[in-house]
Design a protein around this motif. Structure first.
Motif, PDB file in Angstrom:
ATOM      1  N   UNK B 128       0.817  -1.210   0.000  1.00 33.63           N
ATOM      2  CA  UNK B 128       0.000   0.000   0.000  1.00 33.63           C
ATOM      3  C   UNK B 128       0.852   1.261   0.000  1.00 33.63           C
ATOM      4  N   UNK B 129       2.046   1.204   0.631  1.00 34.63           N
ATOM      5  CA  UNK B 129       2.892   2.395   0.732  1.00 34.63           C
ATOM      6  C   UNK B 129       3.997   2.429  -0.328  1.00 34.63           C
ATOM      7  N   UNK B 130       3.954   1.493  -1.262  1.00 41.41           N
ATOM      8  CA  UNK B 130       4.936   1.468  -2.345  1.00 41.41           C
ATOM      9  C   UNK B 130       4.838   2.763  -3.172  1.00 41.41           C
ATOM     10  N   UNK B 131       5.989   3.244  -3.638  1.00 40.14           N
ATOM     11  CA  UNK B 131       5.974   4.392  -4.559  1.00 40.14           C
ATOM     12  C   UNK B 131       5.182   4.043  -5.808  1.00 40.14           C
ATOM     13  N   UNK B 132       4.589   4.991  -6.455  1.00 39.73           N
ATOM     14  CA  UNK B 132       3.889   4.820  -7.729  1.00 39.73           C
ATOM     15  C   UNK B 132       2.762   3.779  -7.723  1.00 39.73           C
ATOM     16  N   UNK B 133       3.061   2.533  -7.331  1.00 41.03           N
ATOM     17  CA  UNK B 133       2.045   1.489  -7.436  1.00 41.03           C
ATOM     18  C   UNK B 133       1.099   1.464  -6.245  1.00 41.03           C
ATOM     19  N   UNK B 134       1.533   1.994  -5.098  1.00 38.72           N
ATOM     20  CA  UNK B 134       0.789   1.789  -3.859  1.00 38.72           C
ATOM     21  C   UNK B 134      -0.516   2.557  -3.768  1.00 38.72           C
ATOM     22  N   UNK B 135      -1.415   2.013  -2.953  1.00 39.72           N
ATOM     23  CA  UNK B 135      -2.725   2.610  -2.767  1.00 39.72           C
ATOM     24  C   UNK B 135      -2.629   4.018  -2.191  1.00 39.72           C
ATOM     25  N   UNK B 136      -1.712   4.219  -1.232  1.00 33.03           N
ATOM     26  CA  UNK B 136      -1.633   5.499  -0.525  1.00 33.03           C
ATOM     27  C   UNK B 136      -1.251   6.625  -1.473  1.00 33.03           C
TER      28      UNK B 136
END
Lengths: 285, 298
Positions: B128-136
């Protein structure tokens, strides 16, 4: 609570805030579930469903179970079976051993009872961090490293379980009932199995749940004790999966869904026991 | 007759106690005693011990990485606590109203993250907190209509904030349950008396409700502190097994793990364990005193 009827405005404001918070809590689950069904190519198209010209403007046909089948091909099913086995074995043994010990400490009079009760209660404040290194050394000397029993045996005698069952017996098993059964010629083991256990059924249910959940979610012990990949439960397997396939988002999502779905299903069936069990278990500190 | 009965009782009692006594002595008492000796040794893996006396503790006091770990752990504990508690209490106040529709469903939803194991939460959080791909980041970028927000580096640069945010998601609903239980015990006649005296909602909160939930609040504070001082799984998995840039996300238990199981020095790990245990025991003793006091009041 307040007797003044809240105004319509404040009521709808309350609901608005609650719904927004509920969405914040639920959104990660929804995202997880949907994204686990997306192929690698579709992952970046749309935050949730991939856009297309199907119903609701979603490309339904591009959803796929391929992440799940890949997981199974990689042997992730084995980790799921391990988790089920570890969690249920640990729950059943811990519950039975703690129930028996708690019953004897509550009802039998023998020398050393007070001492033993004090030791059990006192051990509740021993911080688990103290035991990590010496337990590992002990398991090494017992030849139990990388063994299923090295993982399971230490979970069979949790002191807080004895404490909870001792309390449950004191509260819900009257002495007269035990005496009456004894006079009727019931054996001591029979009294425990036929009379005591049914009377403390709520505690048994709650404790089975918390020990099952505790073992299912345990990461630290299997991470330290087990080395062979085929013995790892879901918690360790999934963290290793992330170490290797950090950018295979769909695969990691599917693995997380597999890991939490059984617990979610249990929760939906047994909500009440879960909440009372978890809040009582937490008192162990 | 009587004596046979009592021997039966004794035989059963000891038969029932034996498994627990055996397992408890082997896996609890023995390691506990050993932890004192182990902390006075240096080891290279579990098979060798070299007696070093109090050297481990002397080293520990001057170990900058250890102090970083303590600092990080305290930031996390206090940070999550001070945001968590008011939120949990506020939610409980709102959900306590009997006229509210759907309160049991809300309760269920807010409580649900607590069921997820920390390892699974960590993997979900990492995604969820991943850069670019994450939900946040995608949600932030969508709300603010600013694509540069996709690049926020939660998992390295802002690891502490990430940990605190995840802990809110995990524990606010759990602590809310304790506050809800406490609110059930608020004396209704006291509330009515306050109302007759013309107390507004704020005054009722300050003079009636808060004093009567204070014991539970203290209990929740201690419980969360004891839990959060032992933080391990979340940062360990989020940071892929190391402390992050400049050990920004290193916690005390992670440092224990690194020393004991990556470097093989179980002695030094034990010393770290003792340092943490000291903090936890102080908190646990306060907690026990609180529970006693509350029981005495009942």
């Amino acid at each position: 609570m307040s007797s003044a009827r809240p105004s319509k405005l404040s009521r709808s404001l309350t609901h608005f805030v609650l719904i927004v918070l509920a969405i914040v809590v639920l959104l990660p689950y929804a995202w997880l579930l949907v994204a686990s069904l997306k192929s690698r190519e579709d992952f970046f198209s749309g935050m949730f469903f991939p856009p297309g010209d199907g119903f609701l403007g979603i490309s339904w046909e591009s959803l796929t179970l391929s992440n799940y089948t890949t997981l199974m091909d990689m042997g992730f099913g084995r980790a799921a079976i391990n988790s089920v086995f570890y969690a249920s074995t640990s729950a059943v043994f811990a519950t039975f051993i703690c129930a028996a010990t708690g019953y004897v400490l509550a009802k039998s009079k023998f020398r050393g009872r007070t001492f033993m009760t004090l030791v059990v209660l006192g051990s509740l404040i021993v911080p688990p961090t103290l035991l990590i290194a010496p337990s590992y050394e002990l398991l090494f000397h017992l030849g139990l490293l990388d063994s299923v029993w090295g993982l399971l045996l230490p979970t069979f005698a949790p002191a807080f379980g004895v404490f909870l069952f001792r309390q449950a017996v004191q509260q819900s098993v009257p002495d007269e009932l035990i005496e009456a059964a004894r006079i009727d010629g019931c054996s001591e083991a029979g009294i425990f199995m036929v009379i005591v256990l049914p009377l403390i059924r709520p505690m048994i249910g709650a404790f089975l749940l918390i020990t099952f959940l505790g073992m299912w979610n345990n990461f630290f012990s299997p991470q330290i004790v087990l080395q062979t990949a085929s013995k790892q439960p879901l918690s360790v397997a999934i963290s290793q999966l992330r170490g290797v396939y950090r950018t295979d988002y769909g695969l990691l999502m599917a693995a997380t869904v597999v890991s939490i779905a059984p617990v979610a299903a249990l929760f939906l069936v047994l909500q009440k026991q879960f909440i009372s069990g978890l809040t009582s278990g937490a008192v162990k500190g | 007759m009587m004596s046979r009965l009592s021997t039966n009782k004794t035989v059963f009692a000891w038969a029932a106690l034996t498994p627990f006594i055996l397992l408890f002595s082997i896996f609890m008492v023995y390691p506990l005693i050993q932890s004192a000796f182990l902390a006075l040794n240096q080891t290279y893996g579990p098979d060798t011990r070299l007696f070093v006396g109090t050297k481990n503790f002397e080293l520990l006091v001057h170990d900058p990485v250890f102090w970083t770990a303590i600092k990080n752990t305290l930031i996390y504990s206090l940070g999550s606590l001070f945001i968590q508690l008011p939120l949990a209490f506020g939610l409980a106040l709102v959900l306590n109203s009997r006229r509210l529709r759907g309160r049991s469903i809300y309760r269920l939803i807010f409580f649900s993250p607590q069921l997820m194991g920390l390892a699974f939460v960590a993997v979900l959080g990492a995604l969820a907190f991943e850069k670019r791909a994450g939900l946040v980041n995608r949600t932030l970028a969508w709300i603010m209509q600013d694509a540069s927000l996709l690049e926020i580096d939660w998992l390295q640069e802002y690891i502490m904030s990430t940990l605190i945010l995840i802990s809110l998601w995990l524990y606010v609903g759990f602590n809310m349950i304790y506050f809800l239980a406490a609110l059930q015990n608020v004396n209704n006649s006291l509330l009515e008396a306050a109302e007759i005296d013309g107390a507004g909602p704020l005054n009722k909160l300050r003079h009636v409700i808060i004093p009567s939930v204070r014991p539970v609040a203290t209990f929740v504070v201690l419980l969360s502190m004891i839990g959060s001082l032992q933080l391990f799984e979340l940062p360990y998995i989020l940071l892929n097994g190391n402390g992050g840039p400049n050990n920004k996300g290193l916690t005390i238990v992670m440092y224990l793990y690194q020393n004991g199981f990556e470097l093989g020095d179980l002695g030094y790990a034990s010393a770290v364990g003792w340092a943490l245990a000291l903090m936890l025991i102080v908190l646990a003793l306060i907690q026990i005193r609180m529970v006693r006091k509350e029981e005495a009041l009942r």
